[in-house]
Design a protein around this motif. Structure first.
Motif, short mmCIF file in Angstrom:
data_model
loop_
_atom_site.label_atom_id
_atom_site.label_comp_id
_atom_site.label_asym_id
_atom_site.label_seq_id
_atom_site.Cartn_x
_atom_site.Cartn_y
_atom_site.Cartn_z
N SER A 51 -4.76 2.00 6.91
CA SER A 51 -3.80 1.91 8.00
C SER A 51 -2.74 1.19 7.07
N GLY A 52 -1.37 1.40 7.38
CA GLY A 52 -0.21 0.86 6.39
C GLY A 52 -0.44 1.26 5.06
N PHE A 53 -0.49 2.68 4.88
CA PHE A 53 -0.67 3.13 3.40
C PHE A 53 0.65 2.91 2.61
N ASN A 54 0.58 2.21 1.42
CA ASN A 54 1.54 1.89 0.70
C ASN A 54 1.53 2.21 -0.77
N GLY A 55 0.79 3.21 -0.80
CA GLY A 55 0.58 3.82 -2.48
C GLY A 55 -0.81 4.00 -2.84
N LEU A 56 -0.94 4.54 -3.92
CA LEU A 56 -2.42 4.97 -4.54
C LEU A 56 -2.31 4.88 -5.81
N PHE A 57 -3.01 4.15 -6.44
CA PHE A 57 -3.35 3.70 -7.74
C PHE A 57 -4.45 4.36 -8.38
N TRP A 58 -4.58 4.54 -9.66
CA TRP A 58 -5.58 5.01 -10.39
C TRP A 58 -5.91 4.17 -11.73
#
Lengths: 110, 116
Positions: free
Chosen positions: A27-34
């Motif tokens: 919830s409240g997604f703010n980005g995806l890191f690898w």
């Protein structure tokens, strides 16, 4: 709840291309890191996606689909030194901090 | 040298003892984090700090205490160590809570803690 899934292990051949998938429910997604992590070492940053689409950085590319809760990391021209764990991490929850997946251990063989 | 350093690198302690893991960064980053990493669980957030004297719990805070009297230091204390706290502990720092969009978090080298 919050959940991040990625395969536990993958193998690939030197010089080939490999795609590591990551699905997330947050919830409240703010980005995806690898992140990349070699055995016994600290994680190091690879990429960040916040908008849908593909981000390319040399041999590494990362893709995000927010509507599908899906990302992948694409590694091209694999080298032996790419043998490592790859961690997917999503900004999750009301407190907006990173939640990491368990990581995908990639073995590159000759 | 600039960077983020953790000490000790390795520690063996007995059940019930108090242990403090140190973390020091030289960038004056506002945010600092403590994670533990266990096989099959990935990195789990224990505590984080947004600035000196501001700390908050993460996913797995039970049994741990933190303090941040100075911006550059963020020690993690296990008040009474248990075997379930055997793990690799990573400290990280960043200027924002999510990490820089170009650099992410910067992690220390980790402390491998064994509780016997």
């Amino acid at each position: 709840g919050q959940n991040i899934d990625q395969p536990t292990e993958m193998t690939a051949t030197e010089g080939a291309i490999v795609q590591i998938n990551c699905t997330y429910q947050t919830s409240g997604f703010n980005g995806l890191f690898w992140y990349q992590q070699h055995a016994g070492e600290a994680p190091t940053f690879l990429s960040y996606n916040v908008l849908d689409g593909l981000e390319e950085k040399g041999r590494f590319s990362s893709f995000l689909s927010r509507s599908k809760g899906y990302s992948y990391l694409l590694l091209k021209e694999l080298q032996m030194k790419d043998s490592a764990s790859y961690l997917c991490a999503a900004a999750s929850g009301g407190y907006n901090k990173l939640i990491f997946g368990a990581g995908t251990r990639l073995a590159v063989h000759p | 040298d600039a960077g983020i350093t953790q000490s000790p690198r390795y520690k063996i302690t007995e059940t019930g003892r108090q242990v403090t893991l140190m973390c020091h960064q030289t960038w004056s980053h506002s945010y600092m984090f403590w994670y533990r990493q266990d096989l099959g669980h990935g990195l789990r957030l224990i505590y984080y700090s947004a600035a000196a004297d501001i700390t908050d719990k993460g996913e797995v805070p039970d049994g741990y205490v933190v303090s941040r009297s100075k911006t550059e230091n963020f020690p993690l204390t296990l008040e009474s160590a248990t075997r379930s706290q055997t793990s690799v502990y990573f400290c990280a720092s960043s200027e924002s809570i999510l990490g820089d969009v170009n650099y992410g978090y910067t992690f220390g080298s980790g402390t491998r803690l064994t509780v016997v």
